[in-house]
Design a protein around this motif. Structure first.
Motif, PDB file in Angstrom:
ATOM      1  N   THR A 117      -1.145  -1.319   3.356  1.00  0.00           N
ATOM      2  CA  THR A 117      -0.579  -0.137   2.706  1.00  0.00           C
ATOM      3  C   THR A 117      -0.634   1.061   3.633  1.00  0.00           C
ATOM      4  OG1 THR A 117      -1.135  -0.922   0.478  1.00  0.00           O
ATOM      5  CG2 THR A 117      -0.813   1.444   0.761  1.00  0.00           C
ATOM      6  N   PHE A 120       2.136   0.639   6.090  1.00  0.00           N
ATOM      7  CA  PHE A 120       3.438   0.891   5.493  1.00  0.00           C
ATOM      8  C   PHE A 120       3.662   2.394   5.274  1.00  0.00           C
ATOM      9  CE2 PHE A 120       5.335  -3.155   3.558  1.00  0.00           C
ATOM     10  CZ  PHE A 120       4.836  -3.932   4.587  1.00  0.00           C
ATOM     11  N   GLU A 124       6.525   4.792   6.780  1.00  0.00           N
ATOM     12  CA  GLU A 124       7.302   5.627   5.861  1.00  0.00           C
ATOM     13  C   GLU A 124       7.284   7.088   6.293  1.00  0.00           C
ATOM     14  OE1 GLU A 124       7.468   5.291   1.198  1.00  0.00           O
ATOM     15  OE2 GLU A 124       5.772   6.572   1.758  1.00  0.00           O
ATOM     16  N   LYS A 153      13.688   2.284   6.561  1.00  0.00           N
ATOM     17  CA  LYS A 153      12.293   2.081   6.161  1.00  0.00           C
ATOM     18  C   LYS A 153      12.069   0.655   5.663  1.00  0.00           C
ATOM     19  CE  LYS A 153      10.944   3.574   2.166  1.00  0.00           C
ATOM     20  NZ  LYS A 153      10.540   4.467   1.055  1.00  0.00           N
ATOM     21  N   TRP A 154      12.949   0.178   4.804  1.00  0.00           N
ATOM     22  CA  TRP A 154      12.776  -1.167   4.256  1.00  0.00           C
ATOM     23  C   TRP A 154      12.890  -2.224   5.354  1.00  0.00           C
ATOM     24  CZ3 TRP A 154      16.582   0.032  -0.319  1.00  0.00           C
ATOM     25  CH2 TRP A 154      15.920   0.824  -1.265  1.00  0.00           C
ATOM     26  N   TRP A 157       9.586  -2.215   7.151  1.00  0.00           N
ATOM     27  CA  TRP A 157       8.609  -2.895   6.296  1.00  0.00           C
ATOM     28  C   TRP A 157       8.809  -4.408   6.345  1.00  0.00           C
ATOM     29  CZ3 TRP A 157       8.627   0.306   1.078  1.00  0.00           C
ATOM     30  CH2 TRP A 157       7.951   1.522   1.303  1.00  0.00           C
ATOM     31  N   GLY A 207       4.605  -2.157   0.078  1.00  0.00           N
ATOM     32  CA  GLY A 207       5.646  -1.143   0.015  1.00  0.00           C
ATOM     33  C   GLY A 207       5.854  -0.522  -1.343  1.00  0.00           C
TER      34      GLY A 207
END
Length: 470
Positions: A117, A120, A124, A153-154, A157, A207
């Motif tokens: 996390t 991530f 982000e 961003k995705w 990730w 995410g």
């Protein structure tokens, strides 16, 4: 005309949490922990360890096909799973020990959910900006700019999640070979399925679920209370110093700037007291200390505090040292248990034999009478060679009366076992018709296996059935 009362909904939609960037001692500690743990996870499968010909050279390998676990110079066989069980017990006791000392510190620094996390959120922040920018983007209507940032961003990730799932499967087979097979599209379907599942779970948990995993899915917050007591040091707000909040005359040190809330990865307000959702990451301490420095007030409005010291602190009296909190009976018990199991595992590894011998008597029939009256028993013998080269073992017998031994398929009482393999043979023990064992019932005997070229040996007790056996 009256309308029926509407039943209020018990469902509350999730409010996304956008932690603010913070600097300080605990934030640097979290960065260091994240870097070390991620490096260990991603790099370990690629470390090599020479074990000789025909043996895997991967330093850490869970060899499911051959039912073995390799950890550098240590090799664990299926029947030695108690070593793994011992490590799991040590991990549990270590978790109890750290929780009793510093609260939910495992969750704040070393839990995989926290580590990924953090990673991530870092990505982000690089792409979408700090807290305020991310909040504005979240509330803004969809546009090409917002879609571009979200897709970027995705995609980042997803790459991290893919690397995470890919790294996991490398622990279960030779990493370079599997990497080539994956790139060539020739990997086993199980590898692809495992990578897909772990990629999806990492992508979703790190995410989108984030604090929900810590608050709702993880059982540890509900167990940790049993590990903590009034002497446990944990993150707390000194309300006697901070209240009443504000900036005017008569206000406490807390200016209600919300810095502690804005940096919290689970979105709680530490000023409301200890909460199940607090993962003891201590980022609120960094944020509050920075604000105290700006306002010219002493640090420590939020800090590590034991409940047993609260009364003394309120009265402005000296509190017990950190060592007084750590050196207490509960901590001593956990430490002794943890250390004792570790010592037992080390001794067990040092004393374990390089050969395993297992013998099962053939019970149908119990014995056979040969033409000259000799009584013969048959046994299924399994001999495991744990060394990385061929070993020839001499089989022997320890009994109260003479017995002869014969190995099916072998001319002498020798068995050569290939490296890291188990060999099964039918073995016959025979007693002369005039021997006490021939006319006895069931008598204990001991079979031995000795390495002809080394110190390795094993022995096992079994029984010999004579004419009077039932």
């Amino acid at each position: 005309m009256t309308t029926p009362l509407e039943t209020p909904s018990l469902y509350a939609p999730r409010e996304p949490i956008f932690p603010k960037r913070v600097s300080g001692h605990f934030r640097r500690l979290k960065w260091a922990a994240m870097a070390v743990l991620l490096a260990i996870y991603y790099v370990t499968p690629w470390l090599r360890w020479d074990r000789g010909p025909a043996m895997p050279d991967q330093a850490v390998l869970v060899d499911m096909a051959n039912r073995r676990f390799f950890f550098f110079w240590i090799e664990i066989w299926p029947h030695e799973f108690y070593f793994v069980a011992g490590l799991l017990v040590m991990a549990g006791l270590g978790l109890f020990l750290f929780t009793s000392a510093l609260g939910r510190v495992w969750c704040g620094y070393a839990c995989p959910q926290t580590v990924w996390t953090d990673l991530f959120i870092l990505v982000e922040r690089w792409i979408e900006g700090d807290r305020n920018a991310r909040i504005r983007l979240h509330r803004a209507p969809w546009s090409l700019s917002k879609a571009r940032l979200r897709i970027t961003k995705w995609a980042a990730w997803l790459l991290i999640a893919l690397a995470t799932g890919g790294a996991w499967v490398f622990y279960f087979t030779d990493a370079p070979t599997l990497a080539r097979d994956l790139l060539a599209g020739q990997a086993h379907p199980v590898a692809w399925a495992t990578i897909a599942i772990l990629t999806a779970t990492t992508f979703i948990f790190g995410g989108f679920a984030r604090e929900q995993i810590c608050i709702y899915a993880c059982p540890w917050p509900r167990i940790q209370a049993a590990m903590m007591d009034e002497d446990t040091l944990t993150v707390a707000y000194r309300d006697w110093r901070g209240e009443p909040r504000g900036k005017g005359a008569g206000a406490g040190d807390c200016i209600d700037c919300m810095a502690c809330v804005n940096v919290c990865p689970t979105g709680i307000d530490i000023r409301d007291g200890q909460q199940l959702a607090c993962i003891t990451c201590a980022l609120c301490i960094d944020a509050c200390d920075a604000m105290m420095d700006r306002t010219g007030k002493p640090r420590g409005l939020i800090g590590y505090l034991a409940l047993s010291d609260e009364t003394a602190e309120r009265a402005g009296q000296p509190v017990r040292s950190v060592w007084r909190h750590l050196l207490r009976p509960r901590m001593a018990v956990y430490t002794v248990l943890w250390s004792g199991i570790g010592v037992l595992l080390i001794v067990g590894l040092a004393l374990r034999s390089q050969v395993d011998l297992n013998v099962t008597p053939v019970r149908n029939p119990l014995y056979v009478t040969l033409s000259d009256g000799t009584i013969r028993n048959a046994y299924e013998l399994r001999l495991r060679n744990k060394q990385h080269h061929d070993v020839t073992y001499q089989l022997g017998i320890e009994s109260g009366a003479p017995l002869s031994i014969a190995i099916e398929g072998e001319l002498a009482g020798h068995i050569t076992v290939p490296p890291d393999q188990t060999l099964t043979r039918r073995v016959y023990l025979s007693a002369d018709p005039r021997s006490p064992l021939a006319s006895a019932g069931s008598e204990p005997v001991t079979l031995t296996a000795r390495d002809l070229d080394g110190p390795a040996s094993a022995r096992i007790r079994t029984v010999f059935h004579g004419r009077d056996a039932r």
